[in-house]
Design an enzyme around this catalytic site. Structure first.
Site, PDB file in Angstrom:
ATOM      1  CG  HIS A  20       8.522 -19.850  -5.798  1.00  0.00           C
ATOM      2  ND1 HIS A  20       9.382 -20.291  -6.777  1.00  0.00           N
ATOM      3  CD2 HIS A  20       7.443 -20.674  -5.896  1.00  0.00           C
ATOM      4  CE1 HIS A  20       8.864 -21.305  -7.430  1.00  0.00           C
ATOM      5  NE2 HIS A  20       7.699 -21.564  -6.920  1.00  0.00           N
ATOM      6  CB  CYS A  39       3.907 -20.738 -11.302  1.00  0.00           C
ATOM      7  SG  CYS A  39       3.891 -22.541 -11.366  1.00  0.00           S
ATOM      8  CG  HIS A  43       3.136 -21.770  -5.434  1.00  0.00           C
ATOM      9  ND1 HIS A  43       3.273 -20.775  -6.367  1.00  0.00           N
ATOM     10  CD2 HIS A  43       4.055 -22.705  -5.742  1.00  0.00           C
ATOM     11  CE1 HIS A  43       4.232 -21.106  -7.213  1.00  0.00           C
ATOM     12  NE2 HIS A  43       4.736 -22.280  -6.852  1.00  0.00           N
ATOM     13  CG  HIS A  45       7.576 -25.545  -4.465  1.00  0.00           C
ATOM     14  ND1 HIS A  45       6.776 -26.397  -5.179  1.00  0.00           N
ATOM     15  CD2 HIS A  45       7.587 -24.371  -5.149  1.00  0.00           C
ATOM     16  CE1 HIS A  45       6.334 -25.780  -6.261  1.00  0.00           C
ATOM     17  NE2 HIS A  45       6.799 -24.541  -6.267  1.00  0.00           N
ATOM     18  CG  HIS A  84       9.785 -22.336   7.669  1.00  0.00           C
ATOM     19  ND1 HIS A  84      10.594 -23.440   7.562  1.00  0.00           N
ATOM     20  CD2 HIS A  84       8.578 -22.791   8.082  1.00  0.00           C
ATOM     21  CE1 HIS A  84       9.920 -24.518   7.896  1.00  0.00           C
ATOM     22  NE2 HIS A  84       8.685 -24.163   8.209  1.00  0.00           N
ATOM     23  CD  GLU A 128       9.792 -25.346  -8.463  1.00  0.00           C
ATOM     24  OE1 GLU A 128      10.148 -24.184  -8.258  1.00  0.00           O
ATOM     25  OE2 GLU A 128       9.398 -25.748  -9.580  1.00  0.00           O
TER      26      GLU A 128
END
Ligand code: NI
Length: 140
Positions: A20, A39, A43, A45, A84, A128
């Site tokens: 996200h 952010c 990237h 998580h 994914h 997260e």
């Protein structure tokens, strides 16, 4: 009301990987960078979702909810849609939302709540990172 009757909660934890970026399309690049820092860059998580159900224990099964059924529900309602994937672009039911951990916790709660096979959905806690989570729970 009498007090001190015991309360049972059970929990199923699952995980998924997703990408996200935090970005409000109504703001400029500079404003987004000021609000969201790094952010704003795409990237990933490894999220962990904890789904907590409360209710009476069934006298016959000894269950509040069958955790295998709960695991299957988490997979069909949430994980298969997000794992994914890019949360900004790939998930129709997240369209138009900024995919913060808070937003995701609320949306996951709302998706799961109508389908809980027995008991009541108490909360969804979404991790997260190792340090950050958000939790959405039912109002009293
Ligand atoms: Ni992030």
């Amino acid at each position: 009301m009498s007090s001190a009757s015991p309360v049972l909660r059970v929990c199923r934890r699952e995980s998924f990987d997703a990408a996200h970026q935090l970005c409000d399309p109504k703001l400029s690049a500079e404003e987004n960078r000021a609000r969201y820092g790094k952010c704003v860059n795409l990237h990933g998580h490894r999220y962990q979702i904890e789904v907590i159900v409360t209710g009476e224990m069934d006298g016959a099964s000894g269950y509040v909810v069958d955790l295998k059924q709960l695991a299957d529900l988490i997979k069909t309602e949430v994980i298969q849609h997000v794992d994914h994937h890019n949360l900004n672009t790939d998930v129709p039911w997240l369209e138009g939302r900024i995919p913060t951990v808070e937003t995701l916790a609320i949306v996951f709660f709302e998706r799961l709540r109508p389908h809980i096979p027995s008991g009541v959905l108490h909360s969804v806690r979404l991790w997260e990172t190792e340090k950050n989570w958000a939790e959405c729970s039912r109002g009293e």
